[in-house]
Design an enzyme around this catalytic site. Structure first.
Site, PDB file in Angstrom:
ATOM      1  N   VAL A   1     -69.156 -31.112 -28.916  1.00 50.44           N
ATOM      2  CA  VAL A   1     -68.059 -31.496 -30.410  1.00 50.44           C
ATOM      3  C   VAL A   1     -68.603 -33.304 -30.313  1.00 50.44           C
ATOM      4  CG1 VAL A   1     -65.930 -31.917 -30.883  1.00 50.44           C
ATOM      5  CG2 VAL A   1     -66.695 -30.042 -28.895  1.00 50.44           C
TER       6      VAL A   1
ATOM      7  N   ASP B   1     -59.848 -18.054 -21.258  1.00 50.99           N
ATOM      8  CA  ASP B   1     -60.156 -19.292 -21.007  1.00 50.99           C
ATOM      9  C   ASP B   1     -59.511 -20.426 -21.029  1.00 50.99           C
ATOM     10  OD1 ASP B   1     -62.441 -21.332 -19.282  1.00 50.99           O
ATOM     11  OD2 ASP B   1     -64.126 -21.273 -20.947  1.00 50.99           O
TER      12      ASP B   1
END
Ligand SMILES: *[C@@H]1O[C@H](CO)[C@@H](O)[C@H](O)[C@H]1NC(C)=O
Ligand SMILES: *[C@@H]1O[C@H](CO)[C@@H](O)[C@H](O)[C@H]1NC(C)=O
Ligand SMILES: *[C@@H]1O[C@H](CO)[C@@H](O)[C@H](O)[C@H]1NC(C)=O
Ligand SMILES: *[C@@H]1O[C@H](CO)[C@@H](O)[C@H](O)[C@H]1NC(C)=O
Ligand SMILES: *[C@@H]1O[C@H](CO)[C@@H](O)[C@H](O)[C@H]1NC(C)=O
Ligand SMILES: *[C@@H]1O[C@H](CO)[C@@H](O)[C@H](O)[C@H]1NC(C)=O
Ligand SMILES: *[C@@H]1O[C@H](CO)[C@@H](O)[C@H](O)[C@H]1NC(C)=O
Ligand SMILES: *[C@@H]1O[C@H](CO)[C@@H](O)[C@H](O)[C@H]1NC(C)=O
Length: 809
Positions: A530, A640
């Protein structure tokens, strides 16, 4: 004798036919020609048959519209129509009405009784013929072929190539797609050289502030100002300035061999469209460009309702056209007018009737990224969110409170309502309890008896001895299976409404530039790296760009579909997807940047965050999950949930990220994947068993996080001094059973002083981590228990039969 007359008649007929044929081929009609509106009324065609002039039958088949349309395309799109003397009247005329070409008044439209409804009129000279030109222009000309009147100089809502709008020219929208009476929007060429779009009111046609301006006036040098809008033959539209310069409205290149038109749509968006002339290809109108960029946000006149009616909320669709929705607790004033005003389903009041306080009677819907920027009557600053809510609640006049840089109170009717991603604040919309159902009936969930249209995972998993193998298997499951169940439910505009997506498409190059060639790394997750970046979206916006490195290769369509699904989620407790890039191997997702890092850093950092902040975060995560599971059109199981995936915004609101991604990843590349996902400690036991995976896996993970939030420690912690209680879940249950809650929270006096909340949260946490999925509550129940709306029963032992906890050791 008789035969001579017959021959003469025959010749005359032949000549007449020939004349008619000529008239037909050059598109010209002599004075005296007329058409009567009925089922098989003829139309006057242009010489090549491209355009037709005549009566178009309306939806209500007894009515007709005197108009010009594209004859060769199946939709017969209307490009001009005769407005009545009073344009706000419906211009459709009844069966039996007639249009006639006259010498002194040009085209004259009369009703079946012979009363004049409309005429072209207004010119000097004597008409000798009318010509339907192949450009789509209907021209009245005199004997010398001088033009006396043209439909091009009397435009309605559409402009065609070769058409010119001079200063003071006006193009007006129609009322709705199928109602041709005068609409609320105008395109005007002002004397100062600007081309503008504005809304107006009825009956005075007073013009509201402009929501688009071409910027082609020039105060200092009027020889440079715009004076004509030109739509040239090749389909380029531009404003011609006095010095010969051109300011283009058309962006990019325009395809040739297409029909072109520019229409001021009934919803106020001015769009250039094209349509293939060849009968192959995609036979529908596609847009070249639209003005303004975002009508919902660009319109903010002090007067008038905005794009939609009063109290409505405008949301921009992908085609740059607006959609209007009433907020929760409001309904359309006119059920047939989706773009009209909304009225509250309740009476706005404030009097506490002695028995019931205002708090008992009213509550707020919290809306994300929704604003009504022009309805303010009060602003408090500085002011806390709680004070803001309370102040509005106890104020009879207050309908909405916006908390953003202080507290703005707004009154009815609300105008210019819009979805605005850049808003950066919260809106609290008041409603009367009981007038709106607080809770909808729960939706059927996968695994709960009723089978939705979904693939459930029932394949058996061999329980290996190695924990590592198990985690790999778990990962593989998550990655290969569909966790996105599509439900055929209504849109539910509540909290964060499930409005249409408005995702922006980015090129790889754009994102490379935005992130300074992927320099500033924010973090690495299971899906890739990211990066921080900035984009231009009205203003400069900081974004997080997620570069996916393991995407399903043949998943071209799947990628877009999943991205759409993610883009359709709008909730204040979810990270917001702004756009994406899908260029060859490069798949990137662009999210809003959240300033305050992850929950993991927040909880397990050097300072213990306040109890109040922690509980608020827990509530936020619960609401976000509830939304993913039950409230949006497409159900998403996160798979998740962990503190690393929960981000915090400026106000420390929890924002769940990485939802909806599991499906994008390929199986064969999943092995390293799972190692990185670090889900250890948050995975529910059914992953290891032959059991279907349902929303309850997220409930389990949430339970673990809730316990972590309570105790400010990691669920599995072998390093720092927790050696005797390595497993938070076991330890928390022990303390709960032993009644030693103080042990659990250490020296957290804040939590200690709020024992009832602490106990409630702990019980909810233990309910969520039940080994048996069906015992775990749904997220709806979890939120209700957390908020104290329903009692939390005593919690049972999470693992009564198994030594499940061994898997973590
Ligand atoms: C029809 O349009 C063409 C192209 O603009 C023009 O040259 C011609 O003069 C027009 N005919 C009439 C009758 O106006
Ligand atoms: C079209 O709109 C006008 C103005 O709102 C209205 O008076 C008229 O009844 C409408 N016509 C139809 C066919 O709905
Ligand atoms: C105004 O614009 C024209 C054309 O661009 C230029 O020739 C002229 O010098 C300008 N006048 C002033 C006062 O700037
Ligand atoms: C219309 O404008 C475009 C862009 O300036 C130009 O390329 C094209 O030649 C023009 N077409 C005509 C017929 O003038
Ligand atoms: C045709 O174009 C329209 C509008 O751009 C689009 O919605 C539609 O999906 C296209 N259809 C095909 C078959 O490409
Ligand atoms: C006020 O409270 C009473 C008793 O709880 C309840 O029956 C009544 O419906 C309430 N009225 C309103 C307006 O909420
Ligand atoms: C959280 O965000 C606020 C507002 O942007 C900022 O002032 C604060 O420093 C941030 N806190 C951390 C820990 O980054
Ligand atoms: C709970 O009580 C049992 C029995 O008294 C004791 O063995 C155990 O250590 C206690 N657990 C905790 C976490 O205090």
């Amino acid at each position: 004798m008789a035969s001579a007359i017959f021959t003469l008649m025959f010749l005359a007929t032949m000549m007449l036919l020939q004349l008619m044929a000529v008239a037909q081929t050059d598109g010209s009609k002599p004075v005296g020609a007329s058409i009567t509106a009925n089922d098989d009324a003829p139309s006057w065609l242009s010489s090549s048959g491209e355009f037709a002039f005549g009566f178009r039958q309306m939806e209500n088949k007894d009515y007709y519209l005197l108009s010009i349309w594209y004859e060769k395309i199946p939709e017969k799109t209307v490009v001009w129509y005769a407005m009545g003397e009073d344009p706000t009247d419906d211009p459709a005329v009844s069966r039996g009405s007639k249009v006639e070409l006259t010498a002194d008044s040009g085209l004259v439209l009369t009703d079946p009784e012979g009363n004049r409804i409309w005429s072209s009129g207004g010119f000097l000279g004597t008409v000798s013929s009318g010509v339907m030109n192949d450009t789509g222009n209907f021209v009245l000309q005199d004997r010398n072929s001088d033009r006396l009147w043209e439909s091009f100089t009397h435009p309605t809502d559409t402009l065609l190539p070769t058409q010119i709008v001079e200063a003071a020219g006006i193009v007006s929208s129609r009322r709705t797609e199928t109602n041709f009476s005068l609409g609320r929007f105008q395109l005007r060429f002002l004397d100062d050289g600007n081309l503008v779009l504005n809304a107006m009111n009825f009956p005075t046609k007073f013009a509201y502030d402009e929501y688009y301006t071409s910027g082609t006036s020039d105060d200092s040098n009027s020889s440079n100002s715009g004076y004509r809008l030109i739509f040239n033959e090749s389909g380029y539209m531009y404003i011609l300035r006095r010095n010969g310069q051109r300011s283009y409205l058309t962006e990019g290149t325009v395809p040739t061999d297409f029909y072109h038109r520019a229409t001021l749509n009934f919803d106020g968006v001015f769009t250039q469209y094209f349509y293939p002339k060849a009968s192959s290809g995609n036979r529908s109108w596609s847009s070249v460009w639209s003005k303004p960029d975002n009508i919902c946000v660009d319109m903010r006149s002090g007067l008038g309702s905005g794009v939609c009616g009063y109290n409505s909320i405008c949301d921009l669709k992908a085609d740059k056209r607006p959609e209007c929705n009433c907020p929760k607790g409001f309904s359309l004033l006119d059920q047939n007018d989706k773009y009209g005003s909304c009225i509250p389903d309740f009476e706005l009041g404030c009097r506490s009737d002695g028995l019931n306080s205002t708090e008992d009677q009213y509550d707020f819907t919290e809306l994300t990224n929704v604003d009504w920027p022009t309805s303010d009557y009060e602003r408090y600053r500085p002011y806390e969110e709680d004070e803001c809510r309370k102040s509005c609640l106890n104020d009879c006049l207050c309908s909405v409170a916006i908390f953003r840089d202080g507290c703005w109170k707004k009154k009815l009717p609300l105008s210019n309502g819009r979805v605005d991603i850049g808003m950066n604040g919260k809106a609290f919309l008041k409603f009367r309890k009981g007038s709106v159902p607080l809770d909808r009936p729960p939706l059927p969930l996968p695994g709960d008896n009723k089978k939705p249209d979904t693939k459930l995972i029932t394949g058996s998993v061999v329980l290996g001895t190695s924990v590592f193998v198990n985690f790999v298997l778990v990962g593989a499951f998550c990655l290969t299976s569909s966790f996105i169940y599509r439900k055929k439910t209504e849109k539910t505009p509540e909290g964060g409404s499930c409005l249409e997506t408005n995702l922006r498409y980015f090129s790889y190059k754009e994102l490379a530039e935005a992130t300074n060639d992927f320099k500033d790394e924010l973090g690495r997750g299971g899906f890739g790296v990211v990066y921080k970046g900035t984009i231009q979206a009205g203003s400069t916006k900081v974004v997080a760009v997620k570069k996916l490195d393991r995407v399903v290769q043949d998943g071209e369509k799947a990628f877009k579909t999943e991205v759409q699904v993610i883009g359709q989620t709008h909730h204040k407790n979810l990270a917001r997807l702004l756009g994406f890039c899908d260029e060859g191997q490069n798949r990137l997702l662009v999210y809003e940047f959240l300033s305050n890092g992850t929950l993991a850093n927040f909880l397990f950092g050097s300072f213990r965050p306040s109890w109040k902040q922690r509980t608020q975060i827990a509530f936020g995560i619960a609401r976000g999950l509830l939304y993913l599971h039950e409230e949006c059109g497409t159900q998403i199981i996160h798979c998740d949930i962990k503190p690393q995936n929960i981000l915090l915004d400026d106000y420390y609101n929890a924002r769940i990220s990485d939802f909806g991604l599991a499906k994008l990843l390929a199986m064969d590349q999943s092995k390293t994947q799972t190692a990185m996902r670090g889900t250890k400690g948050y995975i529910s036991p059914e992953w290891f068993r032959n059991k279907p995976i349902t929303v309850k896996v997220d409930v389990y993970s949430f339970g673990v996080i809730l316990l972590e939030i309570i105790c400010c420690r990691k669920s599995v912690d072998l390093e720092i001094g927790e050696a005797e209680n390595p497993l938070l879940t076991d330890w928390a249950y022990d303390c709960y059973v032993n009644g030693t809650l103080d042990v659990l929270i250490g020296d957290d006096t804040e939590a200690m002083n709020d024992m009832s909340t602490l106990e409630r949260l702990l019980k909810v946490g233990i309910w969520c981590i039940q080994e048996e999925p069906s015992l775990r509550p749904t997220m709806r129940k979890v939120t209700q228990m957390l908020e104290g709306v329903i009692e939390v029963p005593a919690a049972p032992n999470p693992c009564p039969y198994s030594t499940f906890s061994n898997y973590y050791q």
